[in-house]
Every structure is written in C-alpha cells, then in structure tokens.
Design a protein around this motif. Structure first.
Motif, short mmCIF file in Angstrom:
data_model
loop_
_atom_site.label_atom_id
_atom_site.label_comp_id
_atom_site.label_asym_id
_atom_site.label_seq_id
_atom_site.Cartn_x
_atom_site.Cartn_y
_atom_site.Cartn_z
N ARG A 103 0.85 -1.19 0.00
CA ARG A 103 0.00 0.00 0.00
C ARG A 103 0.88 1.24 0.00
NH1 ARG A 103 -2.46 -0.31 6.13
NH2 ARG A 103 -0.45 -0.34 7.19
N HIS A 104 0.32 2.32 -0.53
CA HIS A 104 1.02 3.61 -0.61
C HIS A 104 0.28 4.61 0.27
CE1 HIS A 104 3.42 2.19 -4.01
NE2 HIS A 104 2.31 1.56 -4.38
N PRO A 105 1.00 5.42 1.05
CA PRO A 105 0.33 6.33 1.98
C PRO A 105 -0.66 7.29 1.32
CG PRO A 105 2.70 6.81 1.88
CD PRO A 105 2.45 5.57 1.08
N LEU A 106 -0.36 7.71 0.07
CA LEU A 106 -1.24 8.66 -0.61
C LEU A 106 -1.83 8.09 -1.89
CD1 LEU A 106 0.99 11.79 0.02
CD2 LEU A 106 -1.10 11.15 1.21
N GLY A 107 -1.75 6.77 -2.05
CA GLY A 107 -2.31 6.12 -3.23
C GLY A 107 -1.31 6.02 -4.36
N GLN A 108 -1.80 5.50 -5.49
CA GLN A 108 -0.95 5.27 -6.65
C GLN A 108 -1.81 5.26 -7.91
OE1 GLN A 108 0.77 1.25 -7.11
NE2 GLN A 108 2.73 2.24 -7.55
N VAL A 109 -1.23 5.71 -9.00
CA VAL A 109 -1.87 5.61 -10.31
C VAL A 109 -0.98 4.74 -11.18
CG1 VAL A 109 -2.61 6.86 -12.38
CG2 VAL A 109 -2.99 7.87 -10.12
N LEU A 110 -1.58 3.75 -11.83
CA LEU A 110 -0.88 2.87 -12.76
C LEU A 110 -1.45 3.12 -14.15
CD1 LEU A 110 -1.21 -0.42 -10.70
CD2 LEU A 110 0.72 1.17 -10.70
N HIS A 111 -0.59 3.29 -15.13
CA HIS A 111 -1.03 3.45 -16.52
C HIS A 111 -0.27 2.43 -17.35
CE1 HIS A 111 -2.58 5.22 -20.16
NE2 HIS A 111 -1.35 5.16 -20.63
N VAL A 112 -0.98 1.48 -17.95
CA VAL A 112 -0.35 0.41 -18.72
C VAL A 112 0.10 0.94 -20.08
CG1 VAL A 112 -0.65 -1.91 -19.66
CG2 VAL A 112 -1.84 -1.27 -17.54
N THR A 113 1.40 0.79 -20.35
CA THR A 113 1.96 1.27 -21.61
C THR A 113 2.22 0.15 -22.61
OG1 THR A 113 4.21 1.19 -20.69
CG2 THR A 113 3.01 3.30 -20.52
N ALA A 114 2.26 -1.10 -22.13
CA ALA A 114 2.46 -2.24 -23.03
C ALA A 114 2.02 -3.53 -22.36
CB ALA A 114 3.93 -2.35 -23.43
N GLY A 115 1.41 -4.41 -23.14
CA GLY A 115 1.09 -5.74 -22.66
C GLY A 115 -0.22 -5.85 -21.91
N THR A 116 -0.35 -6.98 -21.21
CA THR A 116 -1.55 -7.29 -20.44
C THR A 116 -1.13 -7.77 -19.07
OG1 THR A 116 -2.72 -7.91 -22.46
CG2 THR A 116 -3.64 -8.72 -20.38
N GLY A 117 -1.81 -7.28 -18.05
CA GLY A 117 -1.46 -7.67 -16.69
C GLY A 117 -2.67 -7.83 -15.81
N LEU A 118 -2.41 -7.88 -14.52
CA LEU A 118 -3.44 -8.09 -13.52
C LEU A 118 -3.23 -7.13 -12.36
CD1 LEU A 118 -3.10 -11.99 -13.41
CD2 LEU A 118 -4.87 -10.68 -14.63
N VAL A 119 -4.34 -6.77 -11.73
CA VAL A 119 -4.29 -5.96 -10.51
C VAL A 119 -5.41 -6.45 -9.60
CG1 VAL A 119 -5.78 -4.12 -11.45
CG2 VAL A 119 -4.21 -3.60 -9.59
N GLN A 120 -5.15 -6.40 -8.30
CA GLN A 120 -6.18 -6.79 -7.33
C GLN A 120 -6.06 -5.91 -6.09
OE1 GLN A 120 -5.94 -10.77 -5.64
NE2 GLN A 120 -8.14 -10.76 -5.20
N ARG A 121 -7.21 -5.42 -5.64
CA ARG A 121 -7.30 -4.70 -4.39
C ARG A 121 -7.77 -5.69 -3.32
NH1 ARG A 121 -9.02 -1.60 -8.59
NH2 ARG A 121 -8.43 0.58 -8.62
N ALA A 122 -7.36 -5.50 -2.08
CA ALA A 122 -7.75 -6.40 -0.99
C ALA A 122 -9.27 -6.52 -0.95
CB ALA A 122 -7.22 -5.90 0.34
N GLY A 123 -9.76 -7.76 -0.93
CA GLY A 123 -11.19 -8.00 -0.87
C GLY A 123 -11.91 -7.93 -2.20
N GLY A 124 -11.20 -7.56 -3.26
CA GLY A 124 -11.83 -7.42 -4.57
C GLY A 124 -11.38 -8.50 -5.53
N PRO A 125 -11.98 -8.50 -6.72
CA PRO A 125 -11.61 -9.50 -7.73
C PRO A 125 -10.29 -9.15 -8.40
CG PRO A 125 -13.20 -7.98 -8.64
CD PRO A 125 -13.04 -7.61 -7.19
N VAL A 126 -9.66 -10.13 -9.01
CA VAL A 126 -8.49 -9.88 -9.86
C VAL A 126 -9.02 -9.27 -11.15
CG1 VAL A 126 -6.59 -10.94 -11.12
CG2 VAL A 126 -7.21 -11.79 -8.85
N GLU A 127 -8.43 -8.14 -11.56
CA GLU A 127 -8.86 -7.44 -12.77
C GLU A 127 -7.77 -7.52 -13.84
OE1 GLU A 127 -10.40 -3.43 -11.90
OE2 GLU A 127 -10.24 -4.01 -9.79
N THR A 128 -8.17 -7.71 -15.08
CA THR A 128 -7.23 -7.69 -16.20
C THR A 128 -7.04 -6.24 -16.63
OG1 THR A 128 -7.94 -9.88 -16.92
CG2 THR A 128 -6.83 -8.50 -18.56
#
Length: 139
Positions: free
Chosen positions: A60-85
């Motif tokens: 976790r980050h104290p003030l949050g984070q922004v991710l912007h995908v520049t290439a490929g396909t990946g996964l992200v998951q927040r605690a308690g949530g589903p895995v997202e493509t």
C-alpha cells in the motif's frame, strides 16, 4: 511568443534501470526511475516492466498510486476485490492506504507507469505478504 528560461530543476533526469528487490516481487521485474522526487516535490514516476508471471507483493502507498499500462496485459487486485485484467492504455487508481498487488499475466508481459507521492515522512510504500501461486490466477 514567451521566452523559456532554462531551469536546473527541469533538466532531463538520467534514466536508471534496476531489477526490483526480491522482497518486493515474485519473478523478474525491472524498474526505470523516470522522475525521482526532487525536494520539495514528493512525486515519483517509474516505468515498471513485469515478465510473464511476475507480480508485486501485497502493498500500500500512503497517498495512493496511479498505474497506466503502456504495453502488454497484466493483472491488478485490491484487498477483498476480484483480480482485474489490465491492458495497454488502461489507467488504474489505487486509493490511499489501499492494499493491492499488480503484475503481468501468467503468459504475457506488462509494462506500466507507476505514479505516487511519498508520505511527508518519506515513506513510499508498506510491504505485505507475497501473492501466493494459489492467489495468482493462472488464466
């Protein structure tokens, strides 16, 4: 037309590529430090490349984070949530203090920009447990 004055604060930042520390990731992950914070700013921007199957630990980050995908396909998951493509062009906003992980798909690589602000005390992230093979989807 307005003249632009050279400002040493705005000079190009040398690009530094390092392998992500093993305690922060599973698999092979490379980080290009694009914009380290320069006081008084606390904003950081990195380009992070994940090889297939590679992912961060829960963190976790104290003030949050922004991710912007520049290439490929990946996964992200927040605690308690589903895995997202996530795919090239997708942007994900992670809330302040929100536990999450992100990485490549099992058979695809993924590169994203990671933008976050360090806490006032300089803290960038809090590290949790590794994402187990049982938690990581083999899709």
């Amino acid at each position: 037309m307005t003249a632009v004055t050279a400002d040493p604060q705005n000079s190009p930042v040398p690009r530094i590529t390092v392998r992500a520390p093993a305690e922060w990731v599973t698999g092979e992950v490379w980080v290009d430090e694009l914009a380290p914070p320069a006081a008084p700013s606390r904003l950081r921007m990195d380009s992070v490349h994940f090889t297939p199957g590679a992912r961060t630990v829960w963190h976790r980050h104290p003030l949050g984070q922004v991710l912007h995908v520049t290439a490929g396909t990946g996964l992200v998951q927040r605690a308690g949530g589903p895995v997202e493509t996530i795919r090239t062009g997708d942007t994900v906003r992670i809330g302040a203090g929100e536990w999450h992980w992100h990485g490549a798909g099992p058979t695809t690589s993924m590169t994203h920009l990671a933008v976050q602000e360090t806490g006032e005390d300089g803290t960038e992230a809090g590290r949790g447990d590794a994402v187990s093979d049982a938690e990581y989807p083999a899709r």
